[in-house]
Scaffold this motif. Structure first.
Motif, short mmCIF file in Angstrom:
data_model
loop_
_atom_site.label_atom_id
_atom_site.label_comp_id
_atom_site.label_asym_id
_atom_site.label_seq_id
_atom_site.Cartn_x
_atom_site.Cartn_y
_atom_site.Cartn_z
N GLY A 23 0.84 -1.19 0.00
CA GLY A 23 0.00 0.00 0.00
C GLY A 23 0.87 1.24 0.00
O GLY A 23 2.07 1.20 -0.27
N ASN A 24 0.26 2.36 0.29
CA ASN A 24 0.98 3.62 0.44
C ASN A 24 0.95 3.97 1.92
O ASN A 24 0.08 4.71 2.39
CB ASN A 24 0.32 4.72 -0.40
N ILE A 25 1.89 3.42 2.67
CA ILE A 25 1.87 3.49 4.13
C ILE A 25 3.05 4.34 4.59
O ILE A 25 3.96 3.88 5.27
CB ILE A 25 1.91 2.06 4.73
N VAL A 26 3.06 5.57 4.14
CA VAL A 26 4.15 6.48 4.46
C VAL A 26 3.60 7.83 4.87
O VAL A 26 2.50 8.22 4.49
CB VAL A 26 5.12 6.67 3.27
N SER A 27 4.38 8.51 5.66
CA SER A 27 4.18 9.92 5.92
C SER A 27 5.40 10.63 5.35
O SER A 27 6.18 10.03 4.62
CB SER A 27 4.04 10.16 7.43
N ALA A 28 5.58 11.89 5.66
CA ALA A 28 6.75 12.61 5.18
C ALA A 28 7.06 13.75 6.14
O ALA A 28 6.17 14.31 6.78
CB ALA A 28 6.51 13.17 3.77
N VAL A 29 8.34 14.05 6.26
CA VAL A 29 8.77 15.21 7.03
C VAL A 29 9.51 16.15 6.09
O VAL A 29 10.04 15.74 5.06
CB VAL A 29 9.67 14.82 8.22
N ARG A 30 9.54 17.41 6.46
CA ARG A 30 10.19 18.44 5.65
C ARG A 30 11.30 19.07 6.47
O ARG A 30 11.10 19.44 7.63
CB ARG A 30 9.14 19.49 5.25
N VAL A 31 12.48 19.18 5.87
CA VAL A 31 13.63 19.75 6.57
C VAL A 31 14.31 20.76 5.65
O VAL A 31 14.28 20.62 4.42
CB VAL A 31 14.64 18.67 7.00
N PRO A 32 14.94 21.78 6.21
CA PRO A 32 15.70 22.74 5.39
C PRO A 32 16.99 22.09 4.91
O PRO A 32 17.75 21.52 5.69
CB PRO A 32 15.96 23.90 6.34
N LEU A 33 17.23 22.17 3.64
CA LEU A 33 18.42 21.53 3.06
C LEU A 33 19.65 22.38 3.38
O LEU A 33 19.70 23.57 3.04
CB LEU A 33 18.24 21.42 1.55
N PRO A 34 20.66 21.81 4.04
CA PRO A 34 21.83 22.60 4.45
C PRO A 34 22.84 22.80 3.33
O PRO A 34 24.04 22.54 3.50
CB PRO A 34 22.41 21.78 5.60
N SER A 35 22.39 23.26 2.17
CA SER A 35 23.31 23.46 1.05
C SER A 35 24.22 24.67 1.27
O SER A 35 25.22 24.83 0.56
CB SER A 35 22.53 23.63 -0.25
N HIS A 36 23.88 25.53 2.25
CA HIS A 36 24.74 26.68 2.55
C HIS A 36 25.93 26.29 3.41
O HIS A 36 26.89 27.05 3.54
CB HIS A 36 23.92 27.74 3.28
N THR A 37 25.89 25.08 4.02
CA THR A 37 26.98 24.64 4.89
C THR A 37 28.24 24.41 4.05
O THR A 37 28.17 23.73 3.03
CB THR A 37 26.58 23.35 5.63
N PRO A 38 29.40 24.94 4.46
CA PRO A 38 30.53 25.03 3.53
C PRO A 38 31.28 23.73 3.23
O PRO A 38 31.89 23.62 2.17
CB PRO A 38 31.47 26.04 4.22
#
Length: 490
Positions: A343-358
């Motif tokens: 089935g489709n037995i998932v949820s999802a979370v959203r996070v800020p992508l740390p692409s600014h990290t050097p």
């Protein structure tokens, strides 16, 4: 969640690509194996029925109905042969593999390619239940997969297909398992592939034959979890966080040469597969910041580094008014007892992508911190979904604005999906399994999804891009570069 997936104006096709050594089995043998191993699974006989016409269409909801019988010939498509030579933009359209995935009038509509969401609850299913297969060649494997992901599944038929492919890079053949995301999620595709391979014809738990199910609503009944009451204040805070917009994908360094970035209506759907160096993955996990790192954490780090490498540092991720690019990460809600449930037995979370990290080391540390407690956060998000489901009972119009927002680049311009294959010593009719790639769905213009599967000593990356032409391959190469930088610090 399922109903949102049918109302967002997208094809929402997900897939799994399994690569094998040797010659492709006889088509009749393959269809017989599919009928034997999957024929008893009720989930694969579900068809999506739209609500009735007339005024009831405004208040009705699509429903799953169980079809009679199991027709392997309908779902196992004719063999397609790919080449290592691109057909080019025009050739790709001529050689398009439509088959039962349809060339219907809605297949090229604005809604199915990221325009305004379609109004029909089942609008991301093709209106053409059948089609024709052109003669080979079909272009490269990447081109074939991109076309399959952007084509809606046919209406009036269980929305899944199995596509055998010859001529894959490195020799051997591939099986491409495709399904509408509302029907099956990535873990379900892995379970089905495991069931199809040599070995016992049954898996424990839910894959045993089930009694015939009665037709029902598309949305499942909320799972009862005694002892875990809903904290309304926490859910309000979570809902507020979910509504906060994220930043767009940055333009490429040579953005003047890529008008697609400024004009998303001409963004190009693409897929790029790449096999990552296994020793470099091991080296990354040997770092102090990578000890015990999961594939999800590593993939999020690679995605952040790839975007920084390909597009450069962006000012939107700094300062008090920062608007970082948001990444969506699926969370499997199965328990140990329901590990094989389809089935489709998932949820999802959203996070800020740390692409600014050097540095890669710092990005990996940041990604591991971002995904701390991700499973409990996924359950919390599932509670938010339950509230949305309750509101939706007032009428399907409630989901329209949510679908428009939840699948826009402003909500999450990046997605990552990581899967693990736990038994690499497998075969199909005595043909060894070599590696597996996961195909995330193609989302609206201005988005990119990364998928990774660990299978034995291989890690296969898939980049599904809906940005400027060439973005998928550029980002796949950038992931390899990010991995090499991490490994060099070991």
């Amino acid at each position: 969640m399922d109903e949102l997936l049918t109302r967002n104006g997208l094809a929402e096709t997900v897939g799994l690509v399994a690569f094998f050594a040797g010659d492709l089995p006889d088509p009749g043998t393959l269809r017989a194996r599919v009928a034997e191993r999957w024929g008893g699974e009720t989930r694969l006989r579900l068809v999506l029925e739209p609500p009735p016409n007339g005024y009831r269409r405004l208040t009705g909801r699509p429903r799953w109905a169980v079809t009679d019988g199991f027709d392997a010939a309908e779902h196992v498509l004719p063999v397609v042969e790919v080449s290592e030579v691109s057909e080019g933009a025009e050739g790709a359209e001529v050689a398009e593999v439509v088959g039962p995935v349809g060339e219907g009038p809605d297949a090229n509509s604005e809604g199915n390619h990221g325009g305004s969401p379609a109004t029909s609850p089942a609008a991301n299913l093709s209106t053409n239940p059948a089609g024709t297969f052109p003669t080979n060649p079909a272009g490269t494997l990447d081109e074939l997969l991109a076309r399959q992901l952007r084509r809606p599944m046919p209406a009036g038929s269980p929305p899944w297909r199995l596509l055998p492919v010859r001529g894959v890079p490195g020799g051997g053949f591939a099986l491409v398992l495709l399904a509408h995301h509302a029907l099956l999620d990535g873990t379900s595709l892995v379970t089905l592939l495991r069931l199809l391979l040599d070995g016992p014809a049954e898996l424990p738990g839910s894959l045993l034959p089930k009694p015939r199910q009665e037709p029902g609503s598309l949305l499942p009944k909320p799972r009862q979890e005694p002892g875990r009451p809903i904290d309304l204040a926490r859910l309000i805070r979570a809902l507020h966080a979910e509504l906060r917009p994220g930043g767009p994908l940055p333009g490429p360094r040579d953005s003047a040469a890529h008008p697609e970035v400024a004009h998303p209506e001409v963004a190009h759907p693409e897929v790029a597969l790449a096999e990552l160096d296994h020793e470099s993955v091991r080296a990354a996990r040997s770092l102090p910041s990578g000890a015990g790192a999961t594939l999800s954490e590593l993939l999020l780090c690679w995605a952040a580094g790839a975007l920084r490498s390909a597009y450069g540092h962006t000012g939107t991720a700094d300062g008090p008014d920062a608007t970082p690019v948001q990444a969506s990460i699926p969370v499997d809600l199965r328990t140990r007892e329901t590990a094989h449930e389809l089935g489709n037995i998932v949820s999802a979370v959203r996070v800020p992508l740390p692409s600014h990290t050097p540095t890669p080391h710092a990005r990996l540390t940041a990604c591991r911190q971002l995904l701390t407690g991700v499973r409990s956060r996924g359950r919390e998000q599932h509670d938010v979904t339950r509230i949305v489901e309750a509101a939706n009972r007032m009428g399907p119009w409630v989901l329209g604005p949510l679908a428009a927002r939840g699948y826009s680049p402003a909500y999450a311009a990046v997605g990552t999906t990581a899967l693990k294959w736990r038994n690499p010593q497998c075969s199909l009719d005595h043909r060894p399994l070599l590696r597996i790639a996961a195909l995330p769905p193609l989302h609206k213009p201005g988005t990119v999804n990364f998928g990774a599967v660990a299978c034995g000593r291989t890690v296969t990356l898939a980049v599904v891009s809906h940005a400027e032409r060439g973005a998928a391959r550029r980002l796949a190469d950038a992931v390899g570069h990010e991995l090499a930088l991490l490994a060099a610090q070991a």
